[in-house]
Design a protein around this motif. Sequence first.
Motif, PDB file in Angstrom:
ATOM      1  N   GLN A   1       0.818  -1.207   0.000  1.00  0.00           N
ATOM      2  CA  GLN A   1       0.000   0.000   0.000  1.00  0.00           C
ATOM      3  C   GLN A   1       0.852   1.257   0.000  1.00  0.00           C
ATOM      4  O   GLN A   1       1.804   1.382   0.768  1.00  0.00           O
ATOM      5  N   LYS A   2       0.479   2.193  -0.867  1.00  0.00           N
ATOM      6  CA  LYS A   2       1.169   3.479  -0.935  1.00  0.00           C
ATOM      7  C   LYS A   2       0.785   4.310   0.278  1.00  0.00           C
ATOM      8  O   LYS A   2      -0.356   4.273   0.728  1.00  0.00           O
ATOM      9  N   LYS A   3       1.740   5.091   0.759  1.00  0.00           N
ATOM     10  CA  LYS A   3       1.515   5.926   1.940  1.00  0.00           C
ATOM     11  C   LYS A   3       1.181   7.365   1.573  1.00  0.00           C
ATOM     12  O   LYS A   3       0.702   8.113   2.401  1.00  0.00           O
ATOM     13  N   THR A   4       1.457   7.754   0.330  1.00  0.00           N
ATOM     14  CA  THR A   4       1.186   9.119  -0.115  1.00  0.00           C
ATOM     15  C   THR A   4       0.989   9.141  -1.622  1.00  0.00           C
ATOM     16  O   THR A   4       1.378   8.207  -2.318  1.00  0.00           O
ATOM     17  N   ASP A   5       0.390  10.192  -2.095  1.00  0.00           N
ATOM     18  CA  ASP A   5       0.310  10.411  -3.535  1.00  0.00           C
ATOM     19  C   ASP A   5       1.008  11.724  -3.898  1.00  0.00           C
ATOM     20  O   ASP A   5       0.775  12.293  -4.956  1.00  0.00           O
ATOM     21  N   PHE A   6       1.898  12.180  -3.012  1.00  0.00           N
ATOM     22  CA  PHE A   6       2.631  13.425  -3.216  1.00  0.00           C
ATOM     23  C   PHE A   6       3.941  13.132  -3.945  1.00  0.00           C
ATOM     24  O   PHE A   6       5.015  13.089  -3.353  1.00  0.00           O
ATOM     25  N   TYR A   7       3.825  12.858  -5.230  1.00  0.00           N
ATOM     26  CA  TYR A   7       4.977  12.629  -6.101  1.00  0.00           C
ATOM     27  C   TYR A   7       4.493  12.879  -7.523  1.00  0.00           C
ATOM     28  O   TYR A   7       3.299  12.961  -7.786  1.00  0.00           O
ATOM     29  N   PHE A   8       5.442  13.034  -8.425  1.00  0.00           N
ATOM     30  CA  PHE A   8       5.085  13.268  -9.821  1.00  0.00           C
ATOM     31  C   PHE A   8       4.409  12.027 -10.401  1.00  0.00           C
ATOM     32  O   PHE A   8       4.783  10.898 -10.086  1.00  0.00           O
ATOM     33  N   THR A   9       3.404  12.243 -11.248  1.00  0.00           N
ATOM     34  CA  THR A   9       2.742  11.150 -11.947  1.00  0.00           C
ATOM     35  C   THR A   9       2.519  11.559 -13.400  1.00  0.00           C
ATOM     36  O   THR A   9       2.318  12.737 -13.700  1.00  0.00           O
ATOM     37  N   TYR A  10       2.574  10.577 -14.271  1.00  0.00           N
ATOM     38  CA  TYR A  10       2.246  10.833 -15.670  1.00  0.00           C
ATOM     39  C   TYR A  10       0.725  10.774 -15.811  1.00  0.00           C
ATOM     40  O   TYR A  10       0.057  10.009 -15.114  1.00  0.00           O
ATOM     41  N   PRO A  11       0.151  11.579 -16.701  1.00  0.00           N
ATOM     42  CA  PRO A  11      -1.299  11.543 -16.895  1.00  0.00           C
ATOM     43  C   PRO A  11      -1.765  10.138 -17.282  1.00  0.00           C
ATOM     44  O   PRO A  11      -1.098   9.454 -18.065  1.00  0.00           O
ATOM     45  N   PRO A  12      -2.910   9.704 -16.757  1.00  0.00           N
ATOM     46  CA  PRO A  12      -3.380   8.346 -17.039  1.00  0.00           C
ATOM     47  C   PRO A  12      -3.844   8.143 -18.479  1.00  0.00           C
ATOM     48  O   PRO A  12      -3.957   7.015 -18.932  1.00  0.00           O
ATOM     49  N   ASN A  13      -4.080   9.213 -19.208  1.00  0.00           N
ATOM     50  CA  ASN A  13      -4.583   9.075 -20.577  1.00  0.00           C
ATOM     51  C   ASN A  13      -3.553   9.487 -21.626  1.00  0.00           C
ATOM     52  O   ASN A  13      -3.902   9.945 -22.711  1.00  0.00           O
ATOM     53  N   LEU A  14      -2.280   9.283 -21.331  1.00  0.00           N
ATOM     54  CA  LEU A  14      -1.221   9.624 -22.297  1.00  0.00           C
ATOM     55  C   LEU A  14      -1.377   8.895 -23.625  1.00  0.00           C
ATOM     56  O   LEU A  14      -0.925   9.384 -24.657  1.00  0.00           O
TER      57      LEU A  14
END
Length: 185
Positions: free
Chosen positions: A2-15
Amino acid sequence: MQKKTDFYFTYPPNLQELDLATMVSMYRDRGEPRKAAPGKYLACAVTHKLLKEAKWWFGLYYSQAAWDELLTKGSEGYPLTEAELNLLGLVLSSETPPHREYVEKNIGTLPKLAYLIVNDIKQFGFLQEDEHGYLRITPRGERALQGISRRIYQKRFTAEMLVVYHESEELHRDDDQRNDQATLF
């Protein structure tokens, strides 16, 4: 895991909706400073404050302070995402150096984007590739991997963090369910 945070860079899900030229352009322009047009403002995706100048990430804007907070320890200024965690982690956790093609197929992103990521990570000095296409992680790459692992999971890297690990778990679960169903009849 399980992830503890979502505070990181992410690529768009619809690339996948973008054509290759647009995706490459957006990838190359990430982190570039953008200025608002005269009389206009940009909004920071983290603080929601209005800005005259911000860093750009696939259509999102970040203040310099927010950008710096999103960077992870050991990244040396490189904006790491889960794809880079999967890339570096897959190379580190492999018993023998994996081939580039295998890594590109198993980092949890589009193949075209995976190709760009591998090239960038190599140029940044986090990976080395031999003349046959086999990848090895460098000490700098290990520090970067530990930084993004600690950010997302708040612990050192383990193979359970890899997308390929979860996919193989799901395959085993599906096989077990099929075997259970077969014995019912």
